[in-house]
Write a protein that holds these residues in place. Sequence first.
Motif, PDB file in Angstrom:
ATOM      1  N   GLY A 123      35.595  28.073 -22.348  1.00 28.69           N
ATOM      2  CA  GLY A 123      35.468  29.274 -21.522  1.00 28.69           C
ATOM      3  C   GLY A 123      34.198  29.231 -20.693  1.00 28.69           C
ATOM      4  N   ASN A 124      33.099  28.868 -21.327  1.00 30.46           N
ATOM      5  CA  ASN A 124      31.824  28.812 -20.602  1.00 30.46           C
ATOM      6  C   ASN A 124      31.851  27.753 -19.505  1.00 30.46           C
ATOM      7  OD1 ASN A 124      30.580  30.869 -22.042  1.00 30.46           O
ATOM      8  ND2 ASN A 124      29.771  29.479 -23.601  1.00 30.46           N
ATOM      9  N   LEU A 125      32.565  26.661 -19.742  1.00 31.46           N
ATOM     10  CA  LEU A 125      32.626  25.581 -18.750  1.00 31.46           C
ATOM     11  C   LEU A 125      33.427  25.982 -17.506  1.00 31.46           C
ATOM     12  CD1 LEU A 125      33.118  22.532 -21.138  1.00 31.46           C
ATOM     13  CD2 LEU A 125      31.254  22.818 -19.511  1.00 31.46           C
ATOM     14  N   ARG A 126      34.348  26.952 -17.708  1.00 26.68           N
ATOM     15  CA  ARG A 126      35.112  27.484 -16.570  1.00 26.68           C
ATOM     16  C   ARG A 126      35.879  26.408 -15.807  1.00 26.68           C
ATOM     17  NH1 ARG A 126      30.805  30.952 -17.440  1.00 26.68           N
ATOM     18  NH2 ARG A 126      31.081  33.110 -16.798  1.00 26.68           N
ATOM     19  N   GLU A 127      36.447  25.483 -16.557  1.00 27.45           N
ATOM     20  CA  GLU A 127      37.184  24.406 -15.887  1.00 27.45           C
ATOM     21  C   GLU A 127      38.659  24.765 -15.804  1.00 27.45           C
ATOM     22  OE1 GLU A 127      34.588  20.448 -17.062  1.00 27.45           O
ATOM     23  OE2 GLU A 127      36.417  20.941 -18.169  1.00 27.45           O
ATOM     24  N   GLY A 128      39.214  24.573 -14.620  1.00 27.50           N
ATOM     25  CA  GLY A 128      40.619  24.890 -14.412  1.00 27.50           C
ATOM     26  C   GLY A 128      41.557  24.068 -15.294  1.00 27.50           C
ATOM     27  N   LYS A 129      41.151  22.836 -15.578  1.00 27.51           N
ATOM     28  CA  LYS A 129      42.054  21.975 -16.357  1.00 27.51           C
ATOM     29  C   LYS A 129      42.225  22.453 -17.797  1.00 27.51           C
ATOM     30  CE  LYS A 129      38.398  18.645 -17.241  1.00 27.51           C
ATOM     31  NZ  LYS A 129      37.884  17.313 -17.094  1.00 27.51           N
ATOM     32  N   ALA A 130      41.348  23.375 -18.261  1.00 27.40           N
ATOM     33  CA  ALA A 130      41.482  23.907 -19.617  1.00 27.40           C
ATOM     34  C   ALA A 130      42.478  25.058 -19.676  1.00 27.40           C
ATOM     35  CB  ALA A 130      40.123  24.381 -20.124  1.00 27.40           C
ATOM     36  N   TRP A 131      43.033  25.431 -18.521  1.00 29.53           N
ATOM     37  CA  TRP A 131      43.852  26.639 -18.428  1.00 29.53           C
ATOM     38  C   TRP A 131      44.990  26.652 -19.441  1.00 29.53           C
ATOM     39  CZ3 TRP A 131      43.319  31.211 -16.056  1.00 29.53           C
ATOM     40  CH2 TRP A 131      44.437  32.042 -16.032  1.00 29.53           C
ATOM     41  N   PHE A 132      45.792  25.582 -19.422  1.00 30.11           N
ATOM     42  CA  PHE A 132      47.002  25.607 -20.254  1.00 30.11           C
ATOM     43  C   PHE A 132      46.667  25.548 -21.740  1.00 30.11           C
ATOM     44  CE2 PHE A 132      49.965  25.946 -16.962  1.00 30.11           C
ATOM     45  CZ  PHE A 132      49.496  25.207 -15.891  1.00 30.11           C
ATOM     46  N   LEU A 133      45.604  24.850 -22.068  1.00 32.78           N
ATOM     47  CA  LEU A 133      45.179  24.805 -23.474  1.00 32.78           C
ATOM     48  C   LEU A 133      44.740  26.188 -23.930  1.00 32.78           C
ATOM     49  CD1 LEU A 133      44.626  22.981 -25.910  1.00 32.78           C
ATOM     50  CD2 LEU A 133      42.323  22.602 -25.022  1.00 32.78           C
ATOM     51  N   LEU A 134      43.977  26.876 -23.099  1.00 34.61           N
ATOM     52  CA  LEU A 134      43.528  28.225 -23.436  1.00 34.61           C
ATOM     53  C   LEU A 134      44.720  29.184 -23.522  1.00 34.61           C
ATOM     54  CD1 LEU A 134      40.339  28.414 -21.179  1.00 34.61           C
ATOM     55  CD2 LEU A 134      40.369  28.410 -23.675  1.00 34.61           C
ATOM     56  N   ALA A 135      45.669  29.025 -22.610  1.00 33.74           N
ATOM     57  CA  ALA A 135      46.844  29.898 -22.623  1.00 33.74           C
ATOM     58  C   ALA A 135      47.638  29.705 -23.912  1.00 33.74           C
ATOM     59  CB  ALA A 135      47.723  29.616 -21.398  1.00 33.74           C
ATOM     60  N   GLU A 136      47.660  28.447 -24.384  1.00 33.81           N
ATOM     61  CA  GLU A 136      48.354  28.167 -25.656  1.00 33.81           C
ATOM     62  C   GLU A 136      47.662  28.914 -26.803  1.00 33.81           C
ATOM     63  OE1 GLU A 136      49.283  23.731 -25.382  1.00 33.81           O
ATOM     64  OE2 GLU A 136      48.835  24.029 -27.545  1.00 33.81           O
TER      65      GLU A 136
END
Lengths: 477, 376
Positions: B156-169
């Motif tokens: 979350g702190n890194l604010r990287e778009g590529k983490a989106w789907f992992l976070l959504a999971e």
Amino acid sequence: MTIHDIIAIFQFFFLFYFLGLNSIYLALNVVSIWNILGYLQRQELDRLPPMYLGMEPPISVLAPAYNEEATIVTSISSLLQLKYNDYEIVVIVDGATDRTLEIMIAHFQLEPFPEAYRVRLETKPVLAIYHSVRHPNLRVVHKENGGKADALNAGINCARYPLYCAVDADSILQRESLERVVQPFLEDPTTVAAGGCIRVANGCHVEDGFMIKAGLARKPLAVLQTIEYLRAFLFGRLGWSPLNAMLIISGAFGLFNKEKVIEAGGYRTDTVGEDMELVVRLHRINRQQKKPYKIVFVPDPICWTEVPENLKTLRSQRIRWQRGLGESLKLNKGLLFHKNSGLVGWVAFPYMLVFELLGPMLEVAGYVFMIVCFFLGLLNAQAMLIFLFLSVGLGTLLSLTALLLEEISYRIYTRFSDLGRLLLAVVFENFGYRQLLATWRAFDLIRWALGGKSKWGEMKRSATWRKDAPVAPGAGR
Amino acid sequence: MRSVRAVGLAMLVLACAEPADARVAFFPQLREQVLVDFAYYSGLALALLVVVLMGAIVGMRLVLVLRRFQEARFLEVWRPKLAKYVVGMPVALPKLKRHERTLMFGLWSQMHESVRGSGREHLNALAREVGLDALAWKYVRSANPRKQLIGLIALGNLREGKAWFLLAEWLESGSPTHSIAAMRGLMLVDPRRAMPLVVPHIARRSDWSPVRVASILKEAGTDVIFRVMAKSALQAPAPEAIRLVKYLAATNAFEAVPIVRQLLATSRDPGVVSACLPMLREPQDLDFIRARCGHPVWFVRVQAAIALGRVGEPGDERHLESLLADSNWWVRYRAAQALASLPFLGTGLLSELKDTHSDAYARDILSQVLAESPLA
């Protein structure tokens, strides 16, 4: 049926008792470890800055006080320093015969206040209500003496907020105590009560009502009680809480849903165990009415209290606890094996009845029987030693588990020497201390069964580990 | 515990009695010696377990002392470096040791909460330089719940778009701690895109700490959150609508008031009405508020009294006066406080009201509120 058959039956009984008790202890241990690991894990989120936006429910802190002139100023001063967004303090001076009220009036600039007092729970008459000019969130209720339960009921009548926190006037709270203990109410709106972890204040460095540094008591009696408290809270309550079967919240610190308590009738004034009786009653009523509810334990060390350092006071306290336990169970016997009572009525209540209430009788009976057999020449000394070895080992193991939980979690006692003394206490409490407590409790159980009356008694407090600000000379005169 | 000892002693006494004709049989077939042997070997096993446990406790303490020493050393080295990095100064970064990884996450996350703007970007650049970004992914995918949580907070702190789907999971996780961390992460990466995903969870999940959720929403900003939340409240069942409106009120999302008015026009649920009333602050809402002073449910009347105190006009004091004699204490109290807060009524008029009111409860509550008033 011969004497051998009778003895065989007793053997079966003791064996199943032994297996049943230890199965429950083992299960509680497993649940406690799982619970505390989960709780500590959740605290990772506490690295993120806390933000309090007015969504936290306001809390009324109720502090009954009777003859507390020596410590009331520092106790209330520390309550005024609690870190919480919105709370009030209601001190209930329960017909004190010393200068408790006068000292408070002088120190906190109390003035008579025309409170629109609502009598929702019947209590002894309220003589006056004061509010503090200096501290707008402090009020004092002066009433006729009626005991702690009656004082708490008066406090509930006076409380303005939906949650109330019952504390002992001489309890030392951590500054974030309210923030911690309110969490279950935020996470689950069906929570009706939450208890905090009580720690032993003897040996700690306390100044002006604040815990400066935790430490282990010097006196062996207090060290033994430290182990007991670790067992009772980190092992006992932490195990029962996730099963929603915790039957007691300490009177020194507990947070309650005010309306639920009023609906249940408030605190009973005809028992010395009013804190436990209320919790058992909340279980009973909610189970019988099939209402969803939760009674939760918060394992953070958030309240510190002085334990007796002499045998006379300890005896008085333990007899009162035993009596309170018996009265609480008797007054709520409808919970036992009720069809809707779940784990509370089918496991926790019978456990308390058989192993905690009647357990001392069994132990003392065992000692008496052993002594009789010895004098009759029926005792095999070698076998006796082996079984003694087994029972001491088991007792030590259970206390060690509590110490292990403490080491996994909060590690309050940071010095190695303190840890060493706790490890010694874990072993030596099995030689004399436990037997003494069992004897007191067993005799009181007999007295109670024969109709003996219960009473509070007085706790002789030394408070030698506190450095309190001196009360101003002439204050209150 | 005392019962354990009791049982041990009682078993001993019953099982080991002599002479022979007084011996006890455990089962008719078992002999006393079996019991004694059982006790002996159990005792030995227990003694061994006790020694092992004591050793484990002492060992854990030693490990703790070592960790504290390592942490002190780590902070001595890294804290000044991070502080310089945040302000853009060139800093030589040593290689992060294995045992320093979790400490680094802690320090880095802590600093993230206290910096803004370019400071955050510098911190994220540092994270990439020391490999924290890859480590965060690894942590989230590990089996250790604590590491998973650390990883989610870091992503979350890194604010990287590529983490989106992992976070959504992880938003769907049954663990409230992990799912809130995922919610926070999504809101930090892209709040506008996250809102339609997180709002149904905010509405449904009663195991989410409202304080934590409200603080995440507040950080995102009301202009981002209000539209989606208010529109969802319009379509949600009453319990979810109440929760959403309370978050709007807690975050002062007054841009949502027009939609809240729509909700009030369609919902008769007392919970929804009382949740919405705190949002009403305009004179155009006065008719609605006045009408709620006579609502059959007490907590609606309470909120109506408070609202009248906030926006009431001359003439509205009569609504509040009628509430002074309400059967519910809270209604009386809030009505008295509302009267005391009306700018066109002074304490003189209130005192007069207190002296002349026909209802004893009204006089009592006015006495209390007047005593509480700073002007008393």
